[in-house]
Design a protein around this motif. Structure first.
Motif, PDB file in Angstrom:
ATOM      1  N   UNK A  65       0.851  -1.191   0.000  1.00 54.01           N
ATOM      2  CA  UNK A  65       0.000   0.000   0.000  1.00 54.01           C
ATOM      3  C   UNK A  65       0.882   1.234   0.000  1.00 54.01           C
ATOM      4  N   UNK A  66       0.531   2.221  -0.817  1.00 55.45           N
ATOM      5  CA  UNK A  66       1.346   3.431  -0.922  1.00 55.45           C
ATOM      6  C   UNK A  66       0.885   4.473   0.084  1.00 55.45           C
ATOM      7  N   UNK A  67       1.832   5.323   0.516  1.00 52.46           N
ATOM      8  CA  UNK A  67       1.521   6.416   1.443  1.00 52.46           C
ATOM      9  C   UNK A  67       2.594   7.484   1.304  1.00 52.46           C
ATOM     10  N   UNK A  68       2.378   8.616   1.966  1.00 48.36           N
ATOM     11  CA  UNK A  68       3.334   9.716   1.942  1.00 48.36           C
ATOM     12  C   UNK A  68       4.493   9.381   2.858  1.00 48.36           C
ATOM     13  N   UNK A  69       5.654   9.087   2.292  1.00 48.27           N
ATOM     14  CA  UNK A  69       6.789   8.637   3.071  1.00 48.27           C
ATOM     15  C   UNK A  69       7.500   9.710   3.862  1.00 48.27           C
ATOM     16  N   UNK A  70       7.106  10.967   3.737  1.00 43.88           N
ATOM     17  CA  UNK A  70       7.765  11.999   4.546  1.00 43.88           C
ATOM     18  C   UNK A  70       7.515  11.801   6.032  1.00 43.88           C
ATOM     19  N   UNK A  80       6.728  15.608   0.109  1.00 44.15           N
ATOM     20  CA  UNK A  80       6.079  14.304   0.064  1.00 44.15           C
ATOM     21  C   UNK A  80       6.877  13.337  -0.812  1.00 44.15           C
ATOM     22  N   UNK A  81       6.927  12.099  -0.359  1.00 42.16           N
ATOM     23  CA  UNK A  81       7.660  11.052  -1.074  1.00 42.16           C
ATOM     24  C   UNK A  81       6.798   9.798  -1.114  1.00 42.16           C
ATOM     25  N   UNK A  82       6.482   9.328  -2.308  1.00 42.50           N
ATOM     26  CA  UNK A  82       5.679   8.106  -2.420  1.00 42.50           C
ATOM     27  C   UNK A  82       6.475   6.921  -1.890  1.00 42.50           C
ATOM     28  N   UNK A  83       5.880   6.192  -0.968  1.00 48.62           N
ATOM     29  CA  UNK A  83       6.518   5.041  -0.334  1.00 48.62           C
ATOM     30  C   UNK A  83       5.531   3.882  -0.315  1.00 48.62           C
ATOM     31  N   UNK A  84       6.054   2.689  -0.453  1.00 48.16           N
ATOM     32  CA  UNK A  84       5.213   1.490  -0.463  1.00 48.16           C
ATOM     33  C   UNK A  84       5.442   0.711   0.832  1.00 48.16           C
TER      34      UNK A  84
END
Length: 470
Positions: A65-70, A80-84
């Protein structure tokens, strides 16, 4: 918890992955799970996460699931950085403090970039990499932490009691009667109306319901302080368990309208909350720290592991004790280490060798006493392993236990402030290898920001000391 599933979902075996996924889906159906919390930690070890519904579980197990990796960068957030987040089915657990109807479960996640690369600041990746280094040398790294915390009826009690330090017992004694006639509350057994004992009981039951084995629980030395010791497991499983433990304590305290804290030193006149960590290295079923021909039955491998811990103690302290407040605990008088020594029998030693009992070879181990209860367990276990392996691989000279008076100024000491500790860590090749350059830079950036913020803050001490006389 991790022993429920045979392997990690990123292993190559499709059959194992399929079996792990099916176990989770079946458990969710049988336990009426409606929500699943996907957990991970930021660079400081603070638990983060988000929830998905049961309808999303099948897909997320396959694709993440993807989320804001910041959010994982702690205080030093960028854009903001897309993170899985890829859930680890072996960490599947039902949260026992939530209702059984429409139950809530959780899984720890490994974090990846949008391009599918392991996120360099993810604590689980960092620790797993450290453990692979040990595996290449034939070792399995086991740890068993002793986690301490304070409990009170509300957060306001901590603030209210600050003004009564060194004075008569406060109203908090109503729920912690034990030890009222003395200064030590260690191992006190209290009456059935002691809410602290009930908190320990409920936490132990919750942990065991989630598959986290507990060894001991008891009242600690300080007033309103408690300790629960977890039984040894491999380091990754334990890091997840420590994160779960801290959530369980806080959730169960909140359910009683109380408040629990893992703050290293909430009171200036009492012992702080540590996380003494017991360490051992095994080859298969053989404890490599055991040698019946050595003093204390501690093998040459074990002694060289200690040599590595001692030589690198100062530079890893920023990780094992990462908060400004951590260094209020590492001072004389509170049974916390201030010297990088072993073992003089002094309560200020960094390392202790638990007494060997005949016939218990697997229990020969090293106890590292610096970490506090608010550390990042993933990074802490990684740097402890790195320091110890350095001693083994480079065959550091084995120094005899300290015999001199442990008040001697000649003894090597741990850093006295976070600023000093961070300066040592960011210039340490060992710490950089242990957690990675990106993670070290991010961690130190957070810690410098914390130190700068602290230095700008006007403390209660300054107000009491200066306001009336200036």
């Amino acid at each position: 918890m991790h022993n429920l599933i045979p392997q990690h979902p990123t292993d190559s075996s499709t059959d194992v992955n399929r079996a792990a996924k099916e176990f989770v889906l079946q458990s969710a159906r049988q336990r009426d799970v409606r929500f699943i919390r996907l957990w991970f930690t930021d660079i400081l070890g603070i638990l983060k996460g988000f929830a998905i519904t049961i309808d999303e579980l099948d897909h997320v197990l396959d694709s993440g699931a993807s989320f804001d990796g910041s959010t994982i960068n702690g205080l030093a957030r960028d854009g903001e950085t897309d993170t899985i987040a890829v859930p680890d089915p072996s960490s599947w657990q039902i949260l026992p403090w939530r209702p059984k109807e429409n139950a809530v479960a959780s899984m720890f996640c490994d974090l990846y970039t949008a391009g599918g690369e392991p996120l360099p600041t993810d604590g689980r990746h960092i620790l797993r990499r450290a453990m692979r280094r040990a595996q290449k040398l034939g070792f399995t790294f086991y740890v068993a932490p002793e986690l301490e915390f304070f409990y009170a009826p509300s957060i306001n009690h901590f603030y209210a009691d600050k003004g009564r330090e060194h004075s008569a017992p406060s109203e908090l004694n109503v729920i912690h009667r034990a030890g009222a006639t003395g200064t030590s509350f260690y191992f006190d057994q209290t009456s059935s109306d002691d809410e602290g004992a009930e908190i320990r009981r409920e936490v132990v039951l919750a942990l065991e319901a989630m598959g986290i084995p507990v060894k001991h629980s008891h009242h600690e030395v300080a007033q309103w302080q408690h300790e629960i010791d977890l039984r040894h497991t491999n380091a990754l499983t334990m890091a997840d368990s420590v994160s779960t433990y801290r959530v369980a304590v806080k959730e169960i305290a909140a359910a009683r309208n109380g408040y629990a804290t893992f703050m290293p030193q909430p009171f200036s006149d009492r012992n702080g909350s540590g996380m003494h960590t017991h360490i051992s290295l095994f080859r298969g079923n053989e404890n490599t720290f055991f040698d019946e021909n050595q003093e204390n039955r501690l093998s040459v491998v074990g002694q060289r592991f200690i040599a590595g811990l001692i030589r690198h103690a100062a530079e890893i302290t920023a990780v094992t004790n990462q908060w400004v407040n951590s260094y209020k605990r590492l001072v004389p008088g509170f049974e916390a280490p201030i010297f990088a020594t072993w073992p003089s029998g002094n309560i200020n030693d960094l390392i202790r060798i638990p007494t060997y009992r005949e016939g218990e070879e697997p229990n020969v181990r090293v106890e590292y006493r610096a970490p506090d209860a608010a550390c990042n367990p993933y990074l802490t276990f990684a740097v402890l392993l790195a320091a110890g392996l350095e001693g083994i691989e480079k065959q550091y000279p084995i120094t005899p236990p300290v015999e001199t008076d442990a008040t001697s100024e000649a003894l090597p000491t741990l850093p006295r402030t976070l600023q000093e500790a961070v300066a040592l860590a960011e210039n340490s090749p060992l710490v950089e290898r242990a957690i990675g350059k990106d993670a070290l830079n991010r961690f130190c950036r957070n810690k410098r920001l914390e130190w700068e913020t602290f230095n700008r803050s006007v403390t209660d001490y300054e107000m009491r000391r200066y306001l009336d006389v200036m």
